[in-house]
Design a protein around this motif. Sequence first.
Motif, PDB file in Angstrom:
ATOM      1  N   ILE A  22      60.304  22.469 -59.961  1.00 22.97           N
ATOM      2  CA  ILE A  22      61.611  23.130 -60.227  1.00 22.97           C
ATOM      3  C   ILE A  22      61.419  24.459 -60.785  1.00 22.97           C
ATOM      4  O   ILE A  22      62.127  25.287 -60.275  1.00 22.97           O
ATOM      5  N   THR A  23      60.506  24.804 -61.569  1.00 19.18           N
ATOM      6  CA  THR A  23      60.579  26.022 -62.100  1.00 19.18           C
ATOM      7  C   THR A  23      59.730  27.087 -61.443  1.00 19.18           C
ATOM      8  O   THR A  23      59.830  28.187 -61.528  1.00 19.18           O
ATOM      9  N   THR A  24      58.801  26.523 -60.624  1.00 21.94           N
ATOM     10  CA  THR A  24      58.129  27.470 -59.736  1.00 21.94           C
ATOM     11  C   THR A  24      58.948  27.796 -58.464  1.00 21.94           C
ATOM     12  O   THR A  24      58.965  28.765 -57.817  1.00 21.94           O
ATOM     13  N   ALA A  25      59.819  26.763 -58.067  1.00 20.45           N
ATOM     14  CA  ALA A  25      60.467  26.850 -56.775  1.00 20.45           C
ATOM     15  C   ALA A  25      59.702  26.717 -55.422  1.00 20.45           C
ATOM     16  O   ALA A  25      59.945  27.037 -54.442  1.00 20.45           O
ATOM     17  N   ASN A  26      58.375  26.389 -55.800  1.00 16.64           N
ATOM     18  CA  ASN A  26      57.374  26.362 -54.497  1.00 16.64           C
ATOM     19  C   ASN A  26      57.713  25.165 -53.788  1.00 16.64           C
ATOM     20  O   ASN A  26      58.127  24.060 -54.272  1.00 16.64           O
ATOM     21  N   MET A  27      57.577  25.432 -52.252  1.00 17.43           N
ATOM     22  CA  MET A  27      57.591  24.354 -51.311  1.00 17.43           C
ATOM     23  C   MET A  27      56.286  23.677 -51.489  1.00 17.43           C
ATOM     24  O   MET A  27      55.216  24.230 -51.728  1.00 17.43           O
ATOM     25  N   ILE A  28      56.422  22.319 -51.157  1.00 21.90           N
ATOM     26  CA  ILE A  28      55.134  21.667 -50.879  1.00 21.90           C
ATOM     27  C   ILE A  28      55.091  21.071 -49.537  1.00 21.90           C
ATOM     28  O   ILE A  28      56.109  20.740 -48.831  1.00 21.90           O
ATOM     29  N   THR A  29      53.778  20.603 -48.930  1.00 23.47           N
ATOM     30  CA  THR A  29      53.823  19.992 -47.581  1.00 23.47           C
ATOM     31  C   THR A  29      54.107  18.672 -47.584  1.00 23.47           C
ATOM     32  O   THR A  29      54.181  18.046 -48.759  1.00 23.47           O
ATOM     33  N   ALA A  30      54.255  18.003 -46.566  1.00 22.27           N
ATOM     34  CA  ALA A  30      54.786  16.382 -46.634  1.00 22.27           C
ATOM     35  C   ALA A  30      53.606  15.885 -47.004  1.00 22.27           C
ATOM     36  O   ALA A  30      53.743  14.798 -47.677  1.00 22.27           O
ATOM     37  N   SER A  31      51.982  16.200 -46.775  1.00 22.70           N
ATOM     38  CA  SER A  31      51.024  15.402 -47.190  1.00 22.70           C
ATOM     39  C   SER A  31      50.832  15.597 -48.730  1.00 22.70           C
ATOM     40  O   SER A  31      50.596  14.357 -49.355  1.00 22.70           O
ATOM     41  N   ALA A  32      51.379  16.544 -49.234  1.00 23.32           N
ATOM     42  CA  ALA A  32      51.509  16.993 -50.679  1.00 23.32           C
ATOM     43  C   ALA A  32      52.391  15.678 -51.359  1.00 23.32           C
ATOM     44  O   ALA A  32      52.251  15.057 -52.472  1.00 23.32           O
ATOM     45  N   ALA A  33      53.708  15.884 -50.750  1.00 20.24           N
ATOM     46  CA  ALA A  33      54.574  14.960 -51.164  1.00 20.24           C
ATOM     47  C   ALA A  33      54.208  13.605 -50.945  1.00 20.24           C
ATOM     48  O   ALA A  33      54.737  12.638 -52.088  1.00 20.24           O
ATOM     49  N   GLU A  34      53.490  12.865 -50.083  1.00 17.66           N
ATOM     50  CA  GLU A  34      53.022  11.855 -50.182  1.00 17.66           C
ATOM     51  C   GLU A  34      52.181  11.306 -51.089  1.00 17.66           C
ATOM     52  O   GLU A  34      52.264  10.382 -51.822  1.00 17.66           O
ATOM     53  N   THR A  35      51.254  12.162 -51.316  1.00 14.34           N
ATOM     54  CA  THR A  35      50.360  12.076 -52.430  1.00 14.34           C
ATOM     55  C   THR A  35      51.013  11.826 -53.782  1.00 14.34           C
ATOM     56  O   THR A  35      50.498  11.168 -54.621  1.00 14.34           O
ATOM     57  N   ILE A  36      52.041  12.422 -54.270  1.00 15.53           N
ATOM     58  CA  ILE A  36      52.699  12.500 -55.564  1.00 15.53           C
ATOM     59  C   ILE A  36      53.876  11.342 -55.393  1.00 15.53           C
ATOM     60  O   ILE A  36      54.416  11.184 -56.580  1.00 15.53           O
ATOM     61  N   GLY A  37      53.874  10.808 -54.376  1.00 19.77           N
ATOM     62  CA  GLY A  37      54.985   9.671 -54.284  1.00 19.77           C
ATOM     63  C   GLY A  37      56.566  10.118 -54.015  1.00 19.77           C
ATOM     64  O   GLY A  37      57.398   9.531 -53.858  1.00 19.77           O
ATOM     65  N   LEU A  38      56.499  11.410 -53.426  1.00 22.37           N
ATOM     66  CA  LEU A  38      57.867  11.879 -53.121  1.00 22.37           C
ATOM     67  C   LEU A  38      58.240  11.393 -51.569  1.00 22.37           C
ATOM     68  O   LEU A  38      59.547  11.251 -51.558  1.00 22.37           O
ATOM     69  N   VAL A  39      57.505  11.036 -50.924  1.00 24.73           N
ATOM     70  CA  VAL A  39      57.731  10.365 -49.626  1.00 24.73           C
ATOM     71  C   VAL A  39      57.026   9.217 -49.351  1.00 24.73           C
ATOM     72  O   VAL A  39      56.036   9.046 -50.079  1.00 24.73           O
ATOM     73  N   ASN A  40      57.446   8.328 -48.733  1.00 22.99           N
ATOM     74  CA  ASN A  40      56.979   6.883 -48.402  1.00 22.99           C
ATOM     75  C   ASN A  40      55.740   7.081 -47.572  1.00 22.99           C
ATOM     76  O   ASN A  40      54.705   6.279 -47.641  1.00 22.99           O
ATOM     77  N   TYR A  41      56.172   7.828 -46.411  1.00 22.24           N
ATOM     78  CA  TYR A  41      55.005   8.169 -45.126  1.00 22.24           C
ATOM     79  C   TYR A  41      55.164   9.321 -44.548  1.00 22.24           C
ATOM     80  O   TYR A  41      56.122  10.030 -44.480  1.00 22.24           O
ATOM     81  N   VAL A  42      53.977   9.993 -44.326  1.00 22.54           N
ATOM     82  CA  VAL A  42      53.932  11.116 -43.216  1.00 22.54           C
ATOM     83  C   VAL A  42      53.399  10.703 -42.076  1.00 22.54           C
ATOM     84  O   VAL A  42      52.470   9.981 -41.808  1.00 22.54           O
TER      85      VAL A  42
END
Length: 259
Positions: A163-183
């Motif tokens: 939130i504070t950096t406002a950086n985008m992350i990739t789908a694979s990074a999102a999966e790694t941190i639990g933000l998405v279930n599957y890529v």
Amino acid sequence: MAYQNLISELKENILYVTINREKALNALNKDTLAELADVIAYAGKTDQVRGVILTGGGEKAFVAGADIKEFSDYSGKQGEDLAKLGHDQVFNAIENSSKPFVAAINGFALGGGLELAMACHMRVASDHAKLGLPEVTLGLIPGYGGTQRLTQLVGKGKAIEMITTANMITASAAETIGLVNYVVPQSDLMSKAEEILNLVKQRAPLAVSAAIKAVNTAVNNKNGYLTEIEEFGKCFETADFKEGVAAFVEKRKPNFQGK
């Protein structure tokens, strides 16, 4: 309701909802939010709907954010009202729906778009998707539950960083941190979302609804254990419970009716 910004289609008990503003990268404006509120309410009250897949038109964006031009001159009170209305009718309505929502993230999910995806119960992302909350670059903070749901999904430290950096992350990074279930590859995105809901469709609808309610209670600073106990007890009064037990004893597939 005839939608101008959405495509809605019910097939085999799955409601497919596509935000159809491809030229605007499916940005959320007032009209789109109003239409989303209507289709969410429809899903909740329609027995034929067993689950919802929410996606964006085209392959560039799920939802690239809110329509900034609409609220660029808002006062503080107008901004607060905007957030509350969206929370009540769309974002919280999705999270609290008795029907499971799967976000099929087909591209950029930024700001209000990521907040919309996080309101869904599950998320599947295409491998080229990018996710982020860029609101602080506008002098704002995430306004549709972004600070709360992101923290619930990925933890305090990672949420504050994103939130504070406002950086985008990739789908694979999102999966790694639990933000998405599957890529998955873009070509497999809808089939993966369907695969999940086709499994859910085989389960007892009232039990699915009760489970969603109990899990939501656990993450919303309420007594989730008490809700689980109450919902567990209610399941014993359903015809689906009796059918499920009978099918188990008789070694056959259950035929649940949602009753």
